[in-house]
Design an enzyme around this catalytic site. Structure first.
Site, short mmCIF file in Angstrom:
data_model
loop_
_atom_site.label_atom_id
_atom_site.label_comp_id
_atom_site.label_asym_id
_atom_site.label_seq_id
_atom_site.Cartn_x
_atom_site.Cartn_y
_atom_site.Cartn_z
N PRO A 11 0.79 -1.23 0.00
CA PRO A 11 0.00 0.00 0.00
C PRO A 11 0.83 1.29 0.00
O PRO A 11 1.86 1.37 0.65
CB PRO A 11 -0.82 -0.09 1.29
CG PRO A 11 -0.15 -1.12 2.13
CD PRO A 11 0.51 -2.06 1.17
N ASN A 12 0.32 2.24 -0.74
CA ASN A 12 0.87 3.60 -0.86
C ASN A 12 2.13 3.69 -1.71
O ASN A 12 2.60 4.80 -1.99
CB ASN A 12 1.12 4.23 0.53
CG ASN A 12 -0.16 4.37 1.33
OD1 ASN A 12 -1.11 4.96 0.84
ND2 ASN A 12 -0.20 3.80 2.51
N ARG A 19 4.77 10.89 -2.39
CA ARG A 19 4.64 10.54 -0.98
C ARG A 19 5.94 10.80 -0.22
O ARG A 19 6.97 10.21 -0.55
CB ARG A 19 4.32 9.05 -0.94
CG ARG A 19 4.33 8.44 0.40
CD ARG A 19 4.29 6.93 0.30
NE ARG A 19 4.13 6.41 1.62
CZ ARG A 19 4.45 5.19 2.01
NH1 ARG A 19 4.94 4.34 1.13
NH2 ARG A 19 4.27 4.81 3.24
N TYR A 24 11.19 8.78 0.81
CA TYR A 24 11.11 7.77 -0.24
C TYR A 24 11.70 8.22 -1.59
O TYR A 24 11.79 7.43 -2.52
CB TYR A 24 9.66 7.32 -0.42
CG TYR A 24 9.09 6.69 0.84
CD1 TYR A 24 9.58 5.47 1.30
CD2 TYR A 24 8.10 7.32 1.58
CE1 TYR A 24 9.07 4.89 2.46
CE2 TYR A 24 7.59 6.76 2.75
CZ TYR A 24 8.08 5.55 3.18
OH TYR A 24 7.60 4.98 4.32
N ASN A 75 8.05 -5.65 -1.28
CA ASN A 75 8.04 -4.51 -0.36
C ASN A 75 6.62 -4.45 0.19
O ASN A 75 5.72 -3.92 -0.47
CB ASN A 75 8.41 -3.21 -1.07
CG ASN A 75 8.46 -2.04 -0.08
OD1 ASN A 75 7.98 -2.16 1.05
ND2 ASN A 75 9.04 -0.93 -0.50
N ALA A 78 3.33 -0.86 4.66
CA ALA A 78 2.82 -0.87 6.05
C ALA A 78 2.41 -2.26 6.52
O ALA A 78 2.44 -2.55 7.73
CB ALA A 78 1.66 0.11 6.18
N HIS A 81 4.38 -4.57 9.05
CA HIS A 81 4.33 -4.43 10.51
C HIS A 81 3.02 -4.95 11.11
O HIS A 81 2.85 -4.89 12.33
CB HIS A 81 4.52 -2.95 10.88
CG HIS A 81 5.60 -2.28 10.06
ND1 HIS A 81 6.91 -2.67 10.11
CD2 HIS A 81 5.55 -1.27 9.15
CE1 HIS A 81 7.63 -1.91 9.28
NE2 HIS A 81 6.83 -1.07 8.68
N ASP A 88 1.75 -15.72 6.60
CA ASP A 88 1.30 -17.11 6.41
C ASP A 88 1.37 -17.51 4.93
O ASP A 88 1.74 -18.64 4.61
CB ASP A 88 -0.13 -17.29 6.94
CG ASP A 88 -0.18 -17.32 8.46
OD1 ASP A 88 0.88 -17.44 9.10
OD2 ASP A 88 -1.29 -17.21 9.02
N GLU A 99 12.63 -9.61 1.32
CA GLU A 99 11.86 -8.48 1.88
C GLU A 99 12.66 -7.21 1.58
O GLU A 99 13.86 -7.13 1.85
CB GLU A 99 11.71 -8.67 3.39
CG GLU A 99 11.02 -7.51 4.08
CD GLU A 99 10.95 -7.70 5.60
OE1 GLU A 99 11.25 -8.82 6.11
OE2 GLU A 99 10.60 -6.72 6.28
N HIS A 101 12.76 -2.84 1.57
CA HIS A 101 12.25 -1.54 2.00
C HIS A 101 13.12 -0.43 1.44
O HIS A 101 14.36 -0.57 1.40
CB HIS A 101 12.24 -1.42 3.53
CG HIS A 101 11.42 -2.48 4.18
ND1 HIS A 101 10.05 -2.43 4.21
CD2 HIS A 101 11.77 -3.64 4.78
CE1 HIS A 101 9.59 -3.51 4.81
NE2 HIS A 101 10.62 -4.27 5.16
N SER A 103 13.22 2.74 2.74
CA SER A 103 13.81 3.36 3.94
C SER A 103 14.36 2.26 4.85
O SER A 103 14.18 1.07 4.57
CB SER A 103 12.74 4.16 4.68
OG SER A 103 11.75 3.28 5.20
N ARG A 108 13.38 4.42 12.23
CA ARG A 108 12.14 5.21 12.23
C ARG A 108 11.30 4.89 13.48
O ARG A 108 11.82 4.40 14.46
CB ARG A 108 11.39 4.95 10.91
CG ARG A 108 12.26 5.35 9.70
CD ARG A 108 11.56 5.09 8.39
NE ARG A 108 10.36 5.91 8.27
CZ ARG A 108 9.42 5.72 7.35
NH1 ARG A 108 9.55 4.73 6.47
NH2 ARG A 108 8.37 6.50 7.29
N ARG A 112 7.58 0.51 13.44
CA ARG A 112 8.16 -0.05 12.20
C ARG A 112 9.30 -1.02 12.48
O ARG A 112 9.87 -1.61 11.55
CB ARG A 112 8.68 1.09 11.31
CG ARG A 112 7.60 2.00 10.78
CD ARG A 112 8.15 3.02 9.81
NE ARG A 112 7.30 4.19 9.77
CZ ARG A 112 6.21 4.31 9.01
NH1 ARG A 112 5.84 3.35 8.20
NH2 ARG A 112 5.47 5.42 9.05
C1 DQA Z 1 8.45 0.87 3.55
C2 DQA Z 1 8.59 1.06 5.06
C3 DQA Z 1 7.27 0.85 5.78
O1 DQA Z 1 7.44 1.06 7.19
C4 DQA Z 1 6.24 1.84 5.28
O2 DQA Z 1 4.99 1.61 5.89
C5 DQA Z 1 6.12 1.86 3.80
C6 DQA Z 1 7.33 1.72 2.98
C7 DQA Z 1 9.73 1.23 2.77
O3 DQA Z 1 9.82 0.86 1.62
O4 DQA Z 1 10.62 1.89 3.32
O5 DQA Z 1 5.05 2.06 3.26
O6 DQA Z 1 8.16 -0.51 3.31
#
Ligand code: DQA
Length: 145
Positions: A11-12, A19, A24, A75, A78, A81, A88, A99, A101, A103, A108, A112
């Protein structure tokens, strides 16, 4: 035959470039997709790059990967977390799970610092900005070799 990787964004991440650019960066998700595709081609991999704002859709896509893909880069944004459902689903994947990310969540807010996804991850890449997408593809190529 080329190995195929499912590359998921949570998401996002469709809002990259707009954003919180101080966290980012200014690169859009469409640009990140192009960069990732070029890197995959260089490493002889094919990627299927997707983004969803919906937890259930990500879970269904991961289930699809059990049969159809050689590995997953995710990635989870959110959902990293919060999502036992994504954890699962990832536990059923036989190939490598990376995995990713943009950031470094550990520098942070404390909420997170916990990742459910890490429990199913072969490896974790964080804090390298969108360059991490290229690094993740290189790492996947090494893991599949
Ligand atoms: C993220 C880090 C997450 O904590 C955050 O909610 C994101 C982006 C990152 O790519 O740094 O949406 O996964």
């Amino acid at each position: 035959m080329s190995k195929t990787i499912l590359f998921l964004n949570g998401p996002n991440l469709n809002m990259l470039g707009v954003r919180e650019p101080e966290i980012y960066g200014a690169t859009t998700l469409a640009e990140v997709e192009k960069i990732s595709e070029a890197q995959a081609a260089m490493r002889g991999l094919v990627i299927d790059f997707r983004q969803s704002n919906t937890e259930g859709e990500l879970v269904s896509w991961i289930q699809e990967a059990i049969e159809k893909f050689d590995g997953i880069i995710i990635n989870p944004a959110a959902y990293t977390h919060t999502s036992v459902a994504i954890l699962d689903a990832l536990k059923m994947v036989k190939g490598p799970v990376i995995e990713l990310h943009i950031s470094n969540p550990h520098t942070r807010e404390s909420f997170r610092h916990k990742s459910y996804v890490s429990l199913a991850a072969t490896g974790i890449i964080a804090g390298l900005g969108v360059a991490g997408y290229r690094v993740a593809i290189d790492a996947m190529a090494e893991l599949l070799n």
